[in-house]
Motif scaffolding. Structure first.
Motif, PDB file in Angstrom:
ATOM      1  N   ASN A  68      -2.355  -3.288   0.676  1.00  0.00           N
ATOM      2  CA  ASN A  68      -3.074  -2.022   0.573  1.00  0.00           C
ATOM      3  C   ASN A  68      -3.623  -1.802  -0.835  1.00  0.00           C
ATOM      4  O   ASN A  68      -4.727  -1.266  -1.006  1.00  0.00           O
ATOM      5  CB  ASN A  68      -2.163  -0.863   0.962  1.00  0.00           C
ATOM      6  CG  ASN A  68      -1.764  -0.911   2.424  1.00  0.00           C
ATOM      7  OD1 ASN A  68      -2.472  -1.475   3.254  1.00  0.00           O
ATOM      8  ND2 ASN A  68      -0.620  -0.343   2.757  1.00  0.00           N
TER       9      ASN A  68
ATOM     10  N   GLN B 279       1.124  13.626  -1.889  1.00  0.00           N
ATOM     11  CA  GLN B 279       1.910  13.037  -2.971  1.00  0.00           C
ATOM     12  C   GLN B 279       1.703  13.785  -4.288  1.00  0.00           C
ATOM     13  O   GLN B 279       2.662  14.177  -4.955  1.00  0.00           O
ATOM     14  CB  GLN B 279       1.516  11.572  -3.149  1.00  0.00           C
ATOM     15  CG  GLN B 279       2.238  10.855  -4.271  1.00  0.00           C
ATOM     16  CD  GLN B 279       3.584  10.317  -3.861  1.00  0.00           C
ATOM     17  OE1 GLN B 279       3.868  10.211  -2.665  1.00  0.00           O
ATOM     18  NE2 GLN B 279       4.411   9.969  -4.834  1.00  0.00           N
TER      19      GLN B 279
ATOM     20  N   ARG C 152       4.392   7.363   8.843  1.00  0.00           N
ATOM     21  CA  ARG C 152       3.521   8.211   8.046  1.00  0.00           C
ATOM     22  C   ARG C 152       3.607   9.673   8.477  1.00  0.00           C
ATOM     23  O   ARG C 152       3.666  10.573   7.630  1.00  0.00           O
ATOM     24  CB  ARG C 152       2.076   7.710   8.131  1.00  0.00           C
ATOM     25  CG  ARG C 152       1.767   6.564   7.163  1.00  0.00           C
ATOM     26  CD  ARG C 152       0.416   5.950   7.453  1.00  0.00           C
ATOM     27  NE  ARG C 152      -0.041   5.065   6.390  1.00  0.00           N
ATOM     28  CZ  ARG C 152       0.396   3.838   6.183  1.00  0.00           C
ATOM     29  NH1 ARG C 152       1.327   3.326   6.980  1.00  0.00           N
ATOM     30  NH2 ARG C 152      -0.084   3.101   5.187  1.00  0.00           N
TER      31      ARG C 152
ATOM     32  N   SER D  29      -5.555  -4.254   6.154  1.00  0.00           N
ATOM     33  CA  SER D  29      -5.233  -2.876   5.807  1.00  0.00           C
ATOM     34  C   SER D  29      -6.188  -1.944   6.554  1.00  0.00           C
ATOM     35  O   SER D  29      -7.365  -1.834   6.212  1.00  0.00           O
ATOM     36  CB  SER D  29      -5.373  -2.680   4.292  1.00  0.00           C
ATOM     37  OG  SER D  29      -5.117  -1.337   3.945  1.00  0.00           O
TER      38      SER D  29
ATOM     39  N   HIS E   5       2.516   8.027   1.257  1.00  0.00           N
ATOM     40  CA  HIS E   5       1.405   7.415   1.999  1.00  0.00           C
ATOM     41  C   HIS E   5       0.282   8.422   2.265  1.00  0.00           C
ATOM     42  O   HIS E   5      -0.372   8.375   3.294  1.00  0.00           O
ATOM     43  CB  HIS E   5       1.891   6.790   3.312  1.00  0.00           C
ATOM     44  CG  HIS E   5       2.705   5.542   3.101  1.00  0.00           C
ATOM     45  ND1 HIS E   5       2.143   4.294   2.997  1.00  0.00           N
ATOM     46  CD2 HIS E   5       4.035   5.372   2.953  1.00  0.00           C
ATOM     47  CE1 HIS E   5       3.093   3.397   2.798  1.00  0.00           C
ATOM     48  NE2 HIS E   5       4.256   4.023   2.768  1.00  0.00           N
ATOM     49  N   ASN E   6       0.109   9.321   1.316  1.00  0.00           N
ATOM     50  CA  ASN E   6      -0.983  10.285   1.385  1.00  0.00           C
ATOM     51  C   ASN E   6      -1.203  10.815  -0.033  1.00  0.00           C
ATOM     52  O   ASN E   6      -0.297  11.436  -0.617  1.00  0.00           O
ATOM     53  CB  ASN E   6      -0.655  11.431   2.338  1.00  0.00           C
ATOM     54  CG  ASN E   6      -1.797  12.420   2.480  1.00  0.00           C
ATOM     55  OD1 ASN E   6      -2.105  13.155   1.556  1.00  0.00           O
ATOM     56  ND2 ASN E   6      -2.423  12.435   3.646  1.00  0.00           N
TER      57      ASN E   6
ATOM     58  N   ASP F  66      -2.910   6.584   2.547  1.00  0.00           N
ATOM     59  CA  ASP F  66      -2.079   5.853   1.596  1.00  0.00           C
ATOM     60  C   ASP F  66      -2.167   6.515   0.223  1.00  0.00           C
ATOM     61  O   ASP F  66      -2.948   7.447   0.014  1.00  0.00           O
ATOM     62  CB  ASP F  66      -2.520   4.387   1.495  1.00  0.00           C
ATOM     63  CG  ASP F  66      -1.347   3.440   1.324  1.00  0.00           C
ATOM     64  OD1 ASP F  66      -0.373   3.833   0.657  1.00  0.00           O
ATOM     65  OD2 ASP F  66      -1.385   2.316   1.866  1.00  0.00           O
ATOM     66  N   HIS F  67      -1.367   5.987  -0.704  1.00  0.00           N
ATOM     67  CA  HIS F  67      -1.394   6.487  -2.080  1.00  0.00           C
ATOM     68  C   HIS F  67      -1.374   5.278  -3.017  1.00  0.00           C
ATOM     69  O   HIS F  67      -0.352   4.942  -3.596  1.00  0.00           O
ATOM     70  CB  HIS F  67      -0.201   7.404  -2.346  1.00  0.00           C
ATOM     71  CG  HIS F  67      -0.133   7.907  -3.759  1.00  0.00           C
ATOM     72  ND1 HIS F  67      -1.207   8.485  -4.396  1.00  0.00           N
ATOM     73  CD2 HIS F  67       0.875   7.889  -4.672  1.00  0.00           C
ATOM     74  CE1 HIS F  67      -0.864   8.820  -5.626  1.00  0.00           C
ATOM     75  NE2 HIS F  67       0.399   8.460  -5.821  1.00  0.00           N
TER      76      HIS F  67
ATOM     77  N   SER G  20       4.563   1.970  11.618  1.00  0.00           N
ATOM     78  CA  SER G  20       4.015   2.421  10.339  1.00  0.00           C
ATOM     79  C   SER G  20       3.227   3.719  10.510  1.00  0.00           C
ATOM     80  O   SER G  20       3.219   4.569   9.612  1.00  0.00           O
ATOM     81  CB  SER G  20       3.122   1.338   9.719  1.00  0.00           C
ATOM     82  OG  SER G  20       1.967   1.117  10.507  1.00  0.00           O
TER      83      SER G  20
END
Length: 404
Positions: free
Chosen positions: A168, A325, A274, A216, A320-321, A377-378, A270
């Motif tokens: 990712n 985050q 999330r 990804s 994952h954001n 994602d982050h 996954s």
């Protein structure tokens, strides 16, 4: 001219500029080397500013927004329940990022320097792709069980990560490089510079192939949005490229199409993870609504909010954001500052209508990458990816300040 004949102040600037190019090259390849070069450059730049009596407060609201973001995240780290760890991480990532921004903004000033910067940036991306291809073919992928739901994707045995250490993260980095390299390719095509078009197009194809091999899904979706925005802003014929997606899904039934279809199935662990992470992170934001839990303290705080994975040995490093985050770690105000930095630089460089396509619209596409991929994602928790973003923000500010 021999270096010994250059006045001391100009010689110092010469060294700082070369160190910046070194950081641009080293950070995606070997972050420890990049960090050493970065702090050397910051130290020399401080000496340069103090000795020349040029040290001053930021000029312009964009630079002020960057400084306020750095200060706010620092205060958040001091207020954190895990302040000792959070302060170290803040200094390592945020202060270093602000320093990277200032270095590029201040010392990469002329079109000639911009050219060197972009050559170093895109040349490094090609090298990252070459290393990734070698690893993908010859090196066993020992982390594949951590990156793939084996029950959902039994045939997926490899994902490319190259020097970014995670598929990712590699995907985010490649989207940054494709945003610049793709627009540069369009520019030389419009200029009918066929020689440069040939090797730039080859480099872009190489990056696209590596992006596909990261498997990804979030980065694939981000690429589709980037192509759409580039088609609207730069070249309408790019919109035809989006037809490739339904063709792949209809005619190709390998792991690429199965990864895409899995986004809509809801059976991939996954995807379910999330949703659980986002729900837990919302509770963090409710409990720490102003300054958050502290920069990079998510993995230390998450066990108190974990209801999905009841296993203390499993460490969750981020939500994952991007939006959740940043809001959880440093508060919603910090998130607004970060968005203002991205959108402000993008909007201001777009206004410079005298600029060539790559300079004028690259930051727009990079902002789209961060905002869209941030939904899934982050990637900015990575020192490598975040430093690349700060480099590009500083580069944009340098272009904005040059009115010629």
């Amino acid at each position: 001219m021999e270096l010994s004949l250059i006045p001391n102040q100009k010689r110092l600037t010469f060294y700082i500029e070369r160190l910046i190019y070194g950081v641009v090259i080293a950070m995606p390849l070997q972050p420890m080397v990049g960090d050493v070069l970065l702090w050397l450059a910051i130290g020399l730049a401080l000496y340069d500013l103090i000795s020349s009596k040029s040290l001053s407060l930021p000029t312009g609201y964009l630079s002020w927004t960057v400084m306020i973001f750095v200060i706010w995240t620092g205060v958040s780290s001091l207020m954190s329940p895990n302040w000792d760890w959070s302060i170290q991480s803040w200094f390592y990532q945020i202060v270093a990022g602000g320093g990277m921004y200032y270095l590029v903004r201040t010392y990469i000033r002329t079109p000639k320097q911009w050219n060197y910067f972009l050559r170093a940036f895109l040349g490094t991306a090609v090298l990252v792709c070459i290393i990734g291809a070698y690893q993908y073919i010859f090196v066993p992928n020992i982390h594949i069980k951590e990156w793939v739901d084996a029950a959902q994707f039994p045939k997926l045995m490899r994902r490319m990560s190259s020097t970014l250490q995670n598929p990712n993260l590699l995907g985010e980095y490649l989207l940054f490089t494709l945003s610049i390299g793709g627009l540069g390719t369009i520019q030389v095509l419009k200029a009918k510079d066929w020689k440069r078009f040939a090797y730039m197009a080859l480099a872009v194809i190489c990056m696209l192939l590596c992006l596909v091999l990261t498997y990804s899904r979030g980065m694939w979706l981000s690429l589709a949005v980037v192509v759409f925005v580039a088609g609207i802003c730069v070249e309408r014929r790019l919109l035809y490229a989006l037809l490739v997606v339904p063709l792949v899904l209809f005619f190709y039934h390998g792991e690429v199409s199965s990864r895409l279809w899995s986004l809509f199935s809801g059976q991939d662990t996954s995807v379910m993870l999330r949703w659980a992470l986002w729900d837990s992170t919302m509770y963090m934001i409710e409990d720490f609504p102003v300054f958050g839990i502290g920069w990079d303290a998510f993995w230390m705080t998450y066990p108190d909010y974990n209801y999905f994975i009841q296993d203390p040995t499993v460490i969750i490093y981020h939500a994952h954001n991007l939006y959740l985050q940043v809001a959880a770690e440093t508060g919603p105000i910090s998130l607004c500052l970060l968005l203002a930095i991205l959108l402000g630089h993008s909007r201001n460089i777009q206004k410079q209508k005298h600029l060539a396509i790559p300079y004028r619209y690259s930051m727009t596409l990079i902002t789209v990458v961060v905002l869209v991929s941030g939904l899934f994602d982050h990637a900015l928790y990575s020192q490598q990816v975040s430093m690349v973003l700060w480099q590009l923000l500083g580069f944009s500010m340098s272009v904005i300040r040059n009115k010629k």
